[in-house]
Enzyme design. Structure first.
Site, PDB file in Angstrom:
ATOM      1  N   ASP B 156      18.690 -23.031 -14.056  1.00  0.00           N
ATOM      2  CA  ASP B 156      17.270 -23.333 -13.798  1.00  0.00           C
ATOM      3  C   ASP B 156      17.039 -24.845 -13.986  1.00  0.00           C
ATOM      4  O   ASP B 156      17.815 -25.622 -13.460  1.00  0.00           O
ATOM      5  CB  ASP B 156      16.385 -22.470 -14.708  1.00  0.00           C
ATOM      6  N   TYR B 290       7.335 -29.155 -13.797  1.00  0.00           N
ATOM      7  CA  TYR B 290       7.273 -28.921 -12.352  1.00  0.00           C
ATOM      8  C   TYR B 290       6.493 -30.041 -11.658  1.00  0.00           C
ATOM      9  O   TYR B 290       6.899 -30.573 -10.636  1.00  0.00           O
ATOM     10  CB  TYR B 290       6.606 -27.572 -12.047  1.00  0.00           C
ATOM     11  N   HIS B 345      19.400 -14.486 -12.722  1.00  0.00           N
ATOM     12  CA  HIS B 345      19.032 -15.869 -13.024  1.00  0.00           C
ATOM     13  C   HIS B 345      19.327 -16.283 -14.465  1.00  0.00           C
ATOM     14  O   HIS B 345      19.722 -17.414 -14.723  1.00  0.00           O
ATOM     15  CB  HIS B 345      17.544 -16.025 -12.702  1.00  0.00           C
TER      16      HIS B 345
END
Lengths: 396, 387
Positions: B156, B290, B345
């Site tokens: 990630d 982000y 993930h």
């Protein structure tokens, strides 16, 4: 049909207060302004006012006094009966043109508040047409029931709106819409246009691009309008992307946290308007309608998901273009605009006005301008005069 | 030299009481009453510390981290970097395996930080704290622990951060990197002509085809959170900070949909989520990465990072984006690649044995990255007899 008064139960008010008293705020990056979203100082101030000082009962009473409201069951094919809340005010003189006003998100029937008296006024200039106004709470918004099954999209919103008009005795009518209201009234114009819907007016025009474009032919205003849409897609449609894919996940937050709901909506009230001088109580009334809504705030998000998954994306050009007369008012701080050369993808534009101020929530920000436009469009020398047989907005 | 202080997770009663009050007002309190606030086990399993770390051009941040040395002195120093909605807890299962010493496989000293704004690390207070800064924090932490040469593992955001580390500090400090989230941009003939042609003429495997479909679905249906978090993190932040239910839903959705049928227990989910709820910087801080990434120079255009140190990749089929095998070569200097048939993930949490096996293979005696850290190859030093 029954007449309706907003009357939020005391327990709902006290629960809200408890939640506000337990509010936990995030921090904020230094000097970040609006860049990352709604500023902390604004939200804290609004929450403090909402918790102590904001008088919902008073606002509720004012709304009930100003806007005659009703509820009525409307049958929707495949979805059963939905109880729909709506404002209905007849013109104070003459034969008002039946006008359906359709809101969007994060709007509500409240957006009709300022234009209703202007559209229905008996005391105004007799050269101007008057209207009978119907402003519904879309299913899942305000005090209307929400659908319980998936698949409730433009077709159904249009069907509810149209059936409501018929139920009120308006077999012919005209429409005004912004945000989702623009798309829903387009669907009304497509499905019921000609026979029932006689003309439509919107303040957000979205379609295209057409198969062939000539960007060199665009005016400066048109280029700017397209650039605004690009910017919106780049930095302003995060809410759209989550609401159109995972409305339930987001819904838990909006249902559980009045602070979260307030921030989520307030951000749009500010960035989508043209420096509109919101008062705190104005914002809180607006957001309270979501907080106290019959279906809950999570329900209002589902329209994004349903539209996205029905293949009926806003601006989709896959469908029959309505032919009834279309009027369009441009407000410069709208999310964007399309070039004139794309209008044929939307409808039969017979009326167009440019304004030099105003934004997305036109009916709330610039009620006189919007009403003025409708009066011109439907007035004696307007391109849509007399579209509704027997109800042209004048006496006799 | 900043001081290392031992750390134990300990949430004040006032915060726990407030959470209880909020949960009492929710419509479905029964499901949340047994929130696993018992952090004693976490504190037992994971030796934790805090330390001030300087960041060039920004403030000093107090960083929380897990640090466990192997009993083997020359174990390989390994930095583990989590992502979102992960945390330092993702090291929990691989930690005891990695520090194990054996003649059969290498041992590691493990450092797993809470990224700034996550877990019990301070968050940045000024705008502009982008992935490069996260990388600097992680790197400076390793240096401050005396690990001037080390290797990394990340998925990630941990992928991007360790890629930056490999680019900026690679060679001299970072010696090799491993990831389970090798994000690659589509190959471009003008940039990688040979890879492009190879890719063109190599048919996709069944796994790659399934992966491409999965990636498309993710892009279409699964990226709403990314768009909101990268444009209006503050607006969303109010919800995540104020509503434990909202925060739970926001994170749980990923825990369920990003894993390969991982059998989450309720307490597992709640422990994971309460780390966000009780995080030092608050849950709203964690999503700013982000925004900062998208608005940074390397986020708004193809990145300029080109790491050359050895790269190892583990592919898990239910990862969010599947990178076709040939693309992976554009990520870095690929020396090791493994394909798994299960897992998603959160590889370190879902498939700890497989991930550790991969690291042991990559850095083991027969592996392509054996001995990358001079003097710390992860095996017992044989005492040579002086003949």
């Amino acid at each position: 049909m029954s007449s309706y008064k907003i009357d939020i139960p005391p327990t709902a008010l006290s629960t809200l207060k408890s939640r506000l008293e337990n509010a936990v705020f995030p921090d904020e990056l230094e000097d970040s302004g609006w860049a990352y979203g709604a500023p902390l100082a604004d939200i804290k101030r609004l929450v403090a006012r909402w918790r102590d000082g904001f008088d919902w009962r008073h606002e509720e009473q004012k709304l009930n006094a100003e806007l005659p409201q009703f509820t009525r069951d409307i049958e929707v094919d495949g979805f059963g009966t939905l109880n729909i809340h709506y404002v209905h005010k007849k013109s104070e003189r003459g034969l008002g043109i039946p006008l359906l006003f359709v809101h969007g998100w994060p709007g509500s029937f409240l957006e009709s508040r300022k234009i209703v008296p202007l559209l229905t006024a008996g005391s105004g200039d007799a050269r101007l047409p008057v209207f009978d106004v119907v402003a519904l709470s879309l299913p899942g918004f305000g005090f209307s029931e929400g659908p319980k099954k998936t698949g409730f999209s433009f077709t159904q919103y249009a069907e509810v709106s149209h059936k409501l008009m018929l139920a009120l005795g308006y077999t012919e009518y005209v429409t005004q819409g912004g945000d989702w209201g623009a798309s829903i009234t387009k669907e009304i114009a497509r499905r019921y246009g000609g026979e029932h819907s006689k003309a439509w007016h919107i303040n957000l025009i979205l379609a295209g691009p057409p198969a062939t474009q000539d960007p060199s032919s665009y005016t400066a205003i048109e280029k700017d309008g397209l650039a605004r849409f690009q910017e919106y897609k780049r930095s302003g449609n995060g809410y759209y992307r989550i609401q159109a894919t995972k409305p339930q996940t987001l819904g838990y937050s909006l249902a559980d946290s009045p602070v979260g709901l307030l921030a989520w909506i307030y951000e749009k009230l500010v960035i989508w308007t043209d420096a509109y001088p919101w008062t705190d109580d104005e914002v809180l009334t607006w957001v309270s309608i979501y907080w106290f809504s019959r279906a809950g705030p999570a329900a209002s998000l589902r329209i994004y998901y349903e539209v996205e998954h029905a293949g009926q994306e806003v601006g989709s050009t896959n469908f029959h273009i309505p032919t009834i007369p279309l009027g369009f008012s441009h407000f410069p701080k709208e999310l964007g605009r399309i070039p004139k050369s794309w209008y044929h993808l939307v409808g039969n534009v017979v009326f167009e006005v440019e304004h030099d101020s105003g934004g997305h929530f036109a009916a709330h920000e610039k009620p006189e301008l919007l009403v003025g436009d409708l009066q011109k469009m439907f007035g004696k020398s307007g391109p849509a005069f007399g579209v509704v047989l027997g109800r042209n907005g004048y006496d006799g | 030299m900043s001081v290392e202080l031992p750390f134990q997770i300990s949430i004040p009663d006032s915060k726990l009481d407030l959470l209880r009050q909020k949960l009492a007002l929710t419509e479905f309190p029964d499901e949340l009453e047994n929130t696993g606030w018992n952090y004693a086990k976490l504190n037992q399993d994971l030796p934790q510390f805090t330390k001030d770390i300087d960041v060039n051009g920004f403030e000093t941040l107090n960083i929380h981290y897990v640090h466990q040395k192997s009993s083997l002195a020359n174990a390989i120093p390994l930095l583990f970097v989590h992502g979102w909605p992960g945390s330092f807890i993702e090291v929990r299962k691989i930690l005891p395996l990695l520090v194990q010493s054996s003649p059969q496989f290498p041992a590691f000293h493990v450092v797993a930080l809470s990224l700034p704004g996550f877990g019990f690390s301070e968050g940045a207070h000024k705008p502009g704290f982008a992935p490069e800064q996260y990388a600097e924090v992680a790197h400076n932490l390793m240096l401050s622990l005396g690990y001037h040469e080390y290797v990394t593992q990340g998925g990630d955001w941990g992928y991007l951060i360790t890629r930056i580390i490999a680019h900026k500090y690679g060679g001299k400090h970072s010696k090799a990197w491993h990831t389970n989230f090798p994000l690659a941009t589509p190959l471009n003939f003008s940039v990688n002509p040979i890879l492009f042609l190879q890719h063109l003429f190599t048919p996709y495997t069944a796994a790659e085809k399934a992966g491409i479909e999965r990636s498309k679905r993710f892009e279409k249906e699964g990226q709403g959170y990314f768009h909101e978090q990268s444009t209006k993190p503050q607006t969303l932040g109010y919800s995540l900070a104020d509503s434990p239910v909202g925060l739970l839903a926001w994170i749980y959705e990923k825990l369920a949909t990003w894993t390969d049928s991982y059998p989450w227990t309720d307490d597992e989910v709640l422990t994971w989520v309460t780390i966000f709820y009780f995080s030092r910087a608050g849950p709203a801080a964690s999503i700013r990465i982000y925004y900062e990434f998208i608005h940074s120079a390397n986020g708004s255009q193809p990145s300029s990072f080109e790491p050359t140190i050895p790269l190892g990749v583990s592919h898990f089929p239910e990862e969010l984006r599947i990178t076709p095998r040939k693309f992976v070569h554009s990520v870095g200097n690929l020396v090791f690649q493994v394909e798994h048939s299960t897992g998603g993930h959160f590889a370190a949490y879902e498939c700890p044995d497989e991930l550790v096996d991969d690291l042991r293979e990559m850095f083991g005696k027969q592996g392509p990255a054996f001995g990358v850290v001079p003097g710390k190859n992860g095996y017992e030093q044989r005492i040579r007899a002086n003949l």
